[in-house]
Motif scaffolding. Structure first.
Motif, PDB file in Angstrom:
ATOM      1  N   GLY A  52       0.879  -1.305   0.082  1.00  0.00           N
ATOM      2  CA  GLY A  52       0.095   0.025   0.018  1.00  0.00           C
ATOM      3  C   GLY A  52       0.933   1.207  -0.032  1.00  0.00           C
ATOM      4  N   VAL A  53       1.867   1.311   0.888  1.00  0.00           N
ATOM      5  CA  VAL A  53       2.770   2.539   0.984  1.00  0.00           C
ATOM      6  C   VAL A  53       3.372   2.717  -0.417  1.00  0.00           C
ATOM      7  N   TYR A  54       3.854   1.600  -1.226  1.00  0.00           N
ATOM      8  CA  TYR A  54       4.697   1.614  -2.456  1.00  0.00           C
ATOM      9  C   TYR A  54       3.700   2.441  -3.522  1.00  0.00           C
ATOM     10  N   VAL A  55       2.581   2.023  -3.386  1.00  0.00           N
ATOM     11  CA  VAL A  55       1.457   2.224  -4.535  1.00  0.00           C
ATOM     12  C   VAL A  55       1.276   3.975  -4.193  1.00  0.00           C
ATOM     13  N   VAL A  56       1.192   4.529  -3.097  1.00  0.00           N
ATOM     14  CA  VAL A  56       0.982   5.729  -2.583  1.00  0.00           C
ATOM     15  C   VAL A  56       1.985   6.338  -3.035  1.00  0.00           C
ATOM     16  N   ALA A  57       3.290   6.120  -2.659  1.00  0.00           N
ATOM     17  CA  ALA A  57       4.465   6.756  -2.846  1.00  0.00           C
ATOM     18  C   ALA A  57       4.468   6.930  -4.553  1.00  0.00           C
ATOM     19  N   ALA A  58       4.264   5.846  -5.075  1.00  0.00           N
ATOM     20  CA  ALA A  58       4.453   6.021  -6.753  1.00  0.00           C
ATOM     21  C   ALA A  58       3.362   6.885  -7.273  1.00  0.00           C
ATOM     22  N   TRP A  59       2.502   6.855  -6.658  1.00  0.00           N
ATOM     23  CA  TRP A  59       1.360   7.876  -7.125  1.00  0.00           C
ATOM     24  C   TRP A  59       1.859   9.287  -6.968  1.00  0.00           C
ATOM     25  N   VAL A  60       2.450   9.781  -5.758  1.00  0.00           N
ATOM     26  CA  VAL A  60       2.905  10.691  -5.612  1.00  0.00           C
ATOM     27  C   VAL A  60       3.578  11.307  -6.488  1.00  0.00           C
ATOM     28  N   LEU A  61       4.774  10.568  -6.676  1.00  0.00           N
ATOM     29  CA  LEU A  61       5.930  10.895  -7.323  1.00  0.00           C
ATOM     30  C   LEU A  61       5.617  10.928  -8.957  1.00  0.00           C
ATOM     31  N   ALA A  62       4.536  10.294  -9.347  1.00  0.00           N
ATOM     32  CA  ALA A  62       4.030  10.269 -10.872  1.00  0.00           C
ATOM     33  C   ALA A  62       3.126  11.385 -11.085  1.00  0.00           C
ATOM     34  N   LEU A  63       2.562  12.104  -9.931  1.00  0.00           N
ATOM     35  CA  LEU A  63       1.368  13.075 -10.035  1.00  0.00           C
ATOM     36  C   LEU A  63       1.567  14.025 -11.054  1.00  0.00           C
ATOM     37  N   PRO A  64       2.859  14.767 -11.357  1.00  0.00           N
ATOM     38  CA  PRO A  64       2.893  15.721 -12.126  1.00  0.00           C
ATOM     39  C   PRO A  64       2.643  15.236 -13.522  1.00  0.00           C
ATOM     40  N   LEU A  65       3.218  13.972 -13.984  1.00  0.00           N
ATOM     41  CA  LEU A  65       2.846  13.531 -15.366  1.00  0.00           C
ATOM     42  C   LEU A  65       1.419  13.216 -15.354  1.00  0.00           C
ATOM     43  N   THR A  66       0.733  12.479 -14.209  1.00  0.00           N
ATOM     44  CA  THR A  66      -0.428  12.191 -14.225  1.00  0.00           C
ATOM     45  C   THR A  66      -1.669  13.480 -14.605  1.00  0.00           C
ATOM     46  N   ILE A  67      -1.027  14.470 -13.840  1.00  0.00           N
ATOM     47  CA  ILE A  67      -1.946  15.786 -14.169  1.00  0.00           C
ATOM     48  C   ILE A  67      -1.776  16.042 -15.617  1.00  0.00           C
ATOM     49  N   TYR A  68      -0.529  16.260 -16.063  1.00  0.00           N
ATOM     50  CA  TYR A  68      -0.459  16.571 -17.428  1.00  0.00           C
ATOM     51  C   TYR A  68      -1.176  15.707 -18.420  1.00  0.00           C
ATOM     52  N   ALA A  69      -1.000  14.334 -18.324  1.00  0.00           N
ATOM     53  CA  ALA A  69      -1.513  13.225 -19.422  1.00  0.00           C
ATOM     54  C   ALA A  69      -3.083  13.175 -19.052  1.00  0.00           C
ATOM     55  N   GLY A  70      -3.416  13.281 -17.699  1.00  0.00           N
ATOM     56  CA  GLY A  70      -4.815  12.927 -17.557  1.00  0.00           C
ATOM     57  C   GLY A  70      -5.732  14.232 -17.422  1.00  0.00           C
ATOM     58  N   PHE A  71      -5.327  15.034 -17.204  1.00  0.00           N
ATOM     59  CA  PHE A  71      -6.171  16.434 -17.031  1.00  0.00           C
ATOM     60  C   PHE A  71      -5.707  17.489 -18.176  1.00  0.00           C
TER      61      PHE A  71
END
Length: 157
Positions: A52-71
């Motif tokens: 669970g912690v790995y998923v949350v950490a990966a999500w936080v670190l990938a957030l800038p790319l996710t915001i660009y690509a997904g929003f």
């Protein structure tokens, strides 16, 4: 739109590999494991917490790319009408679902690995296929309705 999507897939792969390398370097993963062992009190809970912690950490670190690509990109091409708060709320909901699922899968997978020993890869493959089949069956019924409203189509002519 589509050609840029291919570059985003490559960027997503590179970011995912960089996140894995970052988590595994400098004893970060070992520190998370040690924390999970203290808090979890048992191998199943420890492995679930780590996952669970790995998923949350990966999500936080990938957030800038996710915001660009997904929003941002979707808005620029007129492919989405969601506001940022609504989009981000769905991202947080999906994060919770992914963390829960990954925690469960990690706990079960590592329990199987501890149990079967050197043939772990066979049973891990079988387990992975089983989890994928289960998710494929359950996602349209239980997860997709959290994000989409389905209704019957009107009768045709």
């Amino acid at each position: 739109y589509f050609e840029g999507g291919y570059w985003l897939q490559l960027a997503d792969l590179i970011v995912g590999l960089a996140i894995a390398a970052l988590m595994l370097s400098g004893r970060r993963a070992a520190r998370v494991r040690d924390w999970a062992a203290r808090v979890g009190r048992g191998p199943l809970r420890r492995d679930a917490l780590f996952g669970g912690v790995y998923v949350v950490a990966a999500w936080v670190l990938a957030l800038p790319l996710t915001i660009y690509a997904g929003f941002i990109r979707e808005q620029n091409y007129g492919m989405s009408t969601q506001t940022f708060p609504a989009w981000f709320g769905e991202q947080l909901l999906m994060l919770g679902i992914n963390a829960l699922i990954f925690a469960l899968v990690a706990a079960v997978l590592y329990a199987v690995i501890r149990r079967v020993g050197p043939r772990w890869w066979i049973w891990g493959t079988v387990l992975g296929i089983g989890f994928m089949a289960l998710l494929i069956a359950l996602t349209p019924v239980y997860i997709a309705p959290l994000f989409n409203t389905s209704k019957p189509l009107d009768d045709g002519p």
